[in-house]
Design a protein around this motif. Structure first.
Motif, short mmCIF file in Angstrom:
data_model
loop_
_atom_site.label_atom_id
_atom_site.label_comp_id
_atom_site.label_asym_id
_atom_site.label_seq_id
_atom_site.Cartn_x
_atom_site.Cartn_y
_atom_site.Cartn_z
N THR A 31 0.94 -0.78 -0.07
CA THR A 31 0.20 -0.24 0.01
C THR A 31 0.31 0.90 0.18
N ILE A 32 2.18 1.28 0.81
CA ILE A 32 2.71 2.55 0.93
C ILE A 32 3.86 2.61 -0.32
N ALA A 33 3.88 1.45 -0.97
CA ALA A 33 4.48 1.50 -2.37
C ALA A 33 3.56 2.12 -3.30
N GLU A 34 2.34 1.38 -3.15
CA GLU A 34 1.71 2.32 -5.14
C GLU A 34 0.74 3.11 -4.22
N LEU A 35 0.55 3.96 -2.74
CA LEU A 35 -0.22 5.19 -3.27
C LEU A 35 0.69 6.37 -2.33
N GLY A 36 2.04 5.79 -1.70
CA GLY A 36 2.47 6.54 -0.57
C GLY A 36 2.71 7.02 0.24
N PHE A 37 3.54 7.01 1.79
CA PHE A 37 3.56 7.26 3.06
C PHE A 37 2.15 7.53 3.41
N ALA A 38 1.99 9.04 3.39
CA ALA A 38 0.70 9.97 3.36
C ALA A 38 -0.63 9.07 3.78
N LYS A 39 -0.92 8.63 1.85
CA LYS A 39 -2.18 7.73 2.31
C LYS A 39 -2.29 6.65 2.13
N ALA A 40 -1.47 5.73 2.77
CA ALA A 40 -0.99 4.60 3.47
C ALA A 40 -2.01 4.33 4.63
N SER A 41 -3.16 4.45 4.59
CA SER A 41 -4.45 4.08 5.32
C SER A 41 -4.26 2.96 6.84
N PHE A 42 -4.77 2.83 8.45
CA PHE A 42 -5.35 1.33 8.69
C PHE A 42 -6.74 1.20 7.57
N ALA A 43 -7.03 1.44 7.01
CA ALA A 43 -8.15 1.80 6.26
C ALA A 43 -7.95 0.69 4.74
N LYS A 44 -6.94 1.51 4.16
CA LYS A 44 -6.69 0.86 3.08
C LYS A 44 -5.80 -0.39 3.09
N ILE A 45 -5.00 -0.37 4.02
CA ILE A 45 -4.39 -1.29 4.22
C ILE A 45 -4.78 -2.56 4.75
N ALA A 46 -5.91 -2.40 5.87
CA ALA A 46 -6.94 -3.73 5.56
C ALA A 46 -7.73 -4.35 5.07
#
Length: 201
Positions: A31-46
């Motif tokens: 998720t961090i690689a695709e969206l960047g650190f700031a946009k990698a929320s718990f919701a997106k990671i989950a």
């Protein structure tokens, strides 16, 4: 750096708990690689991990900082495991320099997602300067030892260490722009450049 223990006897967690943590870490890196650190929320990671809620992440990790720290440790441990033996198998400064360059670029080529995520984490947690200084310090000392042994020529070890690190890290941007880049050929050219630059006259 050593990888975290996975045995329940060593870390107090069950096999299932360790597997779940690994699943979450993997999803975080992607998720961090695709969206960047700031946009990698718990919701997106989950969502990427296939979890029904963010509560499962909170159960295993004490906030985003704890999760990204674990992700960073995993990538660095994997890098050390992949590169360390290859470098230590060589004898002499020039041979180890060649192995260092080749092993670094090979790892970046094999795990571009992990490396992209790692750089995002370092930049957004103010860890990049410290990580960079640590990496060049190790190279600088290796160059100094090689010079004392008469294996390298005369040059500023710190400047050379920075140049080597930047040449290796330059492959990140190149792969992002041109994913089909021949990384082995790139590594060969970098090795040749620094073999000439560090050689005894």
């Amino acid at each position: 750096m050593q990888a975290k223990a996975s045995s329940s006897e060593q870390d107090g967690r069950s096999f299932i708990e360790n597997a779940r943590r690994a699943q979450i870490v993997r999803a975080a890196l992607d998720t961090i690689a695709e969206l960047g650190f700031a946009k990698a929320s718990f919701a997106k990671i989950a969502k990427r991990a296939g979890l029904s809620s963010t509560g499962m992440i909170s159960y295993h990790f004490d906030g985003k900082g704890d999760l990204v720290a674990e992700a960073m440790r995993d990538v660095l441990a994997a890098a050390a495991a992949a590169m360390g033996p290859r470098i230590r198998a060589e004898t002499g400064g020039p041979a180890r320099l060649r192995a260092y360059i080749e092993a670094n670029i090979a790892f970046i080529a094999e795990r571009p997602t992990d490396m992209k995520a790692l750089l995002e984490i370092l930049r957004n947690n103010a860890g990049e300067p410290a990580w960079f200084l640590q990496s060049i310090s190790l190279l600088e000392e290796a160059f100094r030892e090689g010079q004392r042994a008469g294996e390298f020529g005369e040059f500023d070890p710190r400047v050379m260490a920075i140049a080597v690190r930047q040449a290796i890290d330059g492959i990140h941007a190149l792969l992002a722009a041109e994913p089909r880049t021949d990384t082995a050929a790139y590594a060969q050219q970098v090795v040749r450049i620094f073999a000439l630059a560090t050689a005894r006259s």
